[in-house]
Scaffold this active site. Sequence first.
Site, mmCIF file in Angstrom:
data_model
loop_
_atom_site.group_PDB
_atom_site.id
_atom_site.type_symbol
_atom_site.label_atom_id
_atom_site.label_comp_id
_atom_site.label_asym_id
_atom_site.label_seq_id
_atom_site.Cartn_x
_atom_site.Cartn_y
_atom_site.Cartn_z
ATOM 1 N N TYR A 95 0.844 -1.209 0.000
ATOM 2 C CA TYR A 95 0.000 0.000 0.000
ATOM 3 C C TYR A 95 0.875 1.254 0.000
ATOM 4 O O TYR A 95 0.583 2.231 -0.687
ATOM 5 C CB TYR A 95 -0.916 0.001 1.236
ATOM 6 C CG TYR A 95 -1.946 1.107 1.195
ATOM 7 C CD1 TYR A 95 -3.220 0.871 0.669
ATOM 8 C CD2 TYR A 95 -1.658 2.387 1.659
ATOM 9 C CE1 TYR A 95 -4.163 1.885 0.610
ATOM 10 C CE2 TYR A 95 -2.597 3.402 1.602
ATOM 11 C CZ TYR A 95 -3.852 3.144 1.076
ATOM 12 O OH TYR A 95 -4.778 4.147 1.019
ATOM 13 N N PHE A 97 -7.334 19.814 -24.756
ATOM 14 C CA PHE A 97 -8.085 18.589 -24.989
ATOM 15 C C PHE A 97 -9.373 18.662 -24.149
ATOM 16 O O PHE A 97 -9.409 19.371 -23.146
ATOM 17 C CB PHE A 97 -7.237 17.369 -24.606
ATOM 18 C CG PHE A 97 -7.979 16.085 -24.773
ATOM 19 C CD1 PHE A 97 -8.289 15.636 -26.041
ATOM 20 C CD2 PHE A 97 -8.420 15.346 -23.683
ATOM 21 C CE1 PHE A 97 -9.028 14.470 -26.219
ATOM 22 C CE2 PHE A 97 -9.149 14.182 -23.857
ATOM 23 C CZ PHE A 97 -9.457 13.748 -25.124
ATOM 24 N N ASP A 98 -10.410 17.924 -24.563
ATOM 25 C CA ASP A 98 -11.740 18.059 -23.913
ATOM 26 C C ASP A 98 -11.694 17.969 -22.391
ATOM 27 O O ASP A 98 -12.309 18.768 -21.702
ATOM 28 C CB ASP A 98 -12.730 16.951 -24.313
ATOM 29 C CG ASP A 98 -12.663 16.536 -25.739
ATOM 30 O OD1 ASP A 98 -11.726 16.918 -26.448
ATOM 31 O OD2 ASP A 98 -13.568 15.802 -26.149
ATOM 32 N N ASP A 116 0.865 19.535 -21.261
ATOM 33 C CA ASP A 116 -0.044 18.389 -21.327
ATOM 34 C C ASP A 116 0.693 17.375 -22.205
ATOM 35 O O ASP A 116 0.722 17.478 -23.425
ATOM 36 C CB ASP A 116 -1.385 18.818 -21.932
ATOM 37 C CG ASP A 116 -2.364 17.658 -22.047
ATOM 38 O OD1 ASP A 116 -1.955 16.507 -21.771
ATOM 39 O OD2 ASP A 116 -3.519 17.892 -22.423
ATOM 40 N N ALA A 118 0.772 14.041 -22.992
ATOM 41 C CA ALA A 118 0.329 12.688 -23.372
ATOM 42 C C ALA A 118 1.189 12.095 -24.491
ATOM 43 O O ALA A 118 1.528 10.915 -24.462
ATOM 44 C CB ALA A 118 -1.136 12.730 -23.814
ATOM 45 N N LYS A 141 -0.974 6.841 -23.663
ATOM 46 C CA LYS A 141 -0.580 7.070 -25.057
ATOM 47 C C LYS A 141 0.890 6.680 -25.220
ATOM 48 O O LYS A 141 1.198 5.511 -25.400
ATOM 49 C CB LYS A 141 -0.810 8.539 -25.445
ATOM 50 C CG LYS A 141 -2.266 8.894 -25.690
ATOM 51 C CD LYS A 141 -3.016 9.240 -24.451
ATOM 52 C CE LYS A 141 -4.365 9.854 -24.736
ATOM 53 N NZ LYS A 141 -5.165 9.978 -23.519
ATOM 54 N N HIS A 173 -21.753 13.638 -27.393
ATOM 55 C CA HIS A 173 -21.352 12.731 -28.472
ATOM 56 C C HIS A 173 -21.149 11.297 -28.012
ATOM 57 O O HIS A 173 -21.216 10.377 -28.802
ATOM 58 C CB HIS A 173 -20.106 13.254 -29.189
ATOM 59 C CG HIS A 173 -18.924 13.477 -28.300
ATOM 60 N ND1 HIS A 173 -18.885 14.474 -27.367
ATOM 61 C CD2 HIS A 173 -17.755 12.814 -28.188
ATOM 62 C CE1 HIS A 173 -17.726 14.426 -26.729
ATOM 63 N NE2 HIS A 173 -17.026 13.425 -27.206
#
Length: 465
Positions: A73, A125-126, A216, A218, A259, A451
């Site tokens: 843990y 990004f969203d 960001d 990714a 990614k 969407h």
Amino acid sequence: MPVRYVPEPFRIKMVEPIRVLSRDEREEKIREADYNLFNLKGEDVFIDLLTDSGTGAMSDEQWSGIMKGDEAYAGGRSYFRLIQAAKDIFGYPFIQPVHQGRAAEKVLFSLLMGPGQVAISNMFFDTTRAHVNIAGAKAVDCVAPEALDPAVRAPFKGNMDTAGLERLIREYGREKVRLVVMTITNNSAGGQPVSVRNMREVSAICRRFGIPLCIDAARFAENAFFVKQREAEFANSPIRDIVKEIFSHADMFTMSAKKDAIVNMGGLLGIKSDEELYQRVKGNTISYEGFTTYGGLSGRDLEALAIGLHEGMDEQYLTYRIGQIEYLAGKLDDAGIAYQAPAGGHGLFIDAQALLPHIPYHQFPGQALAVELYREAGIRTCDIGSFMLGNDPETGMQLQAQFEFTRFAIPRRVYTQAHFDIMAEALISIKERAGAVPGYRIAWEPPILRHFQARLEPMGRQPGL
Ligand code: F0G
């Protein structure tokens, strides 16, 4: 000149069967899914290009790491191994694992901004945009103008518009702008890279105004590969040196590791020097994710991530990876099919508006093409256009997106040359009967992020087509 396919720099040791349904079966499945590809079952898809996130194939090294994961843990071995890998690669002393990219955004952004404040990005990004909004702040995009024309080939279409950034900071006031975010590569603009030169300029602006700069990150390795190919100063630099250089210009990063780190689940947050901020990040991590030394992941996930971070920067792998997408782009060039050019790092964004000029934005050309690709060949893609953008929250009117793309997001180390040939053939066949492809109307939609769940209906065929 046809683009040659770069051979896979690996052998395939484990396989997962896929099958292609008949055309009649596909017609039935897409109708049952209300013409929304998120409603399809994975097993009814032949080639799944919905996302490159968490869909990559792990290596034998990563799978053996899974067996070695330490599930303590607190203070597990796998945690220390991951921290060491991330410190070595990014050069930041403070690293926090989290369960995926949006978790890093959630943990960090509320510590940096609040109501009435602003964050500016080359393009959010969203989920990143959503977490700026959840923190109460406003998210403003400021991408280089060449990104907005899919036909313009420029080496770094992901760049920030630096003059625009300065203007925005002056307009909003430096004390209101709480964060600048550089998304590398720029996903929403088509997986387009950011140059080191642009990073340096943005960093200098941020320093001048006293605003922190966040990456960001990714697709950090794909971005570094493009820098090596396209920025003369770095033509002979190893990928890891370029990565170090890029991160040296920022103050912090959030990363979806699903990614470029080629894991099915994982994320990271890094801070360069603000130790007090790191302490507060740890506090939020414990509340939202779990104890700091596992951050919402299993020990085995931490282990696979530590290995994947290194594998994702391998130059032979990146040559093959980017080469696959350039191979597909080459076939589309020969067929006169337009896309956000040049080819992106994680996929190809087809210009659905150019392919289906008879479909207006409010009948969703990007979605129409995505449905047609499933009908044609069992390929699942997604709309990055007005269907994804949704309605104006104030007026309820459909917004018009800057692009109408259908995204072919390519999972890492998953599909081979014949699959890419099928992708190109499907598009070419649709082009031949493009005039008969219908637009869509929304039969039902939820109020936000519609969407993912909306139900659609094809419009009646237009007379004469
Ligand atoms: N930032 C960028 C640039 C992304 O592309 C994504 C995810 C995230 C943050 C959020 O990361 O999914 O791990 O929480 N992009 C995926 C996509 C979902 O399909 O483009 P996450």
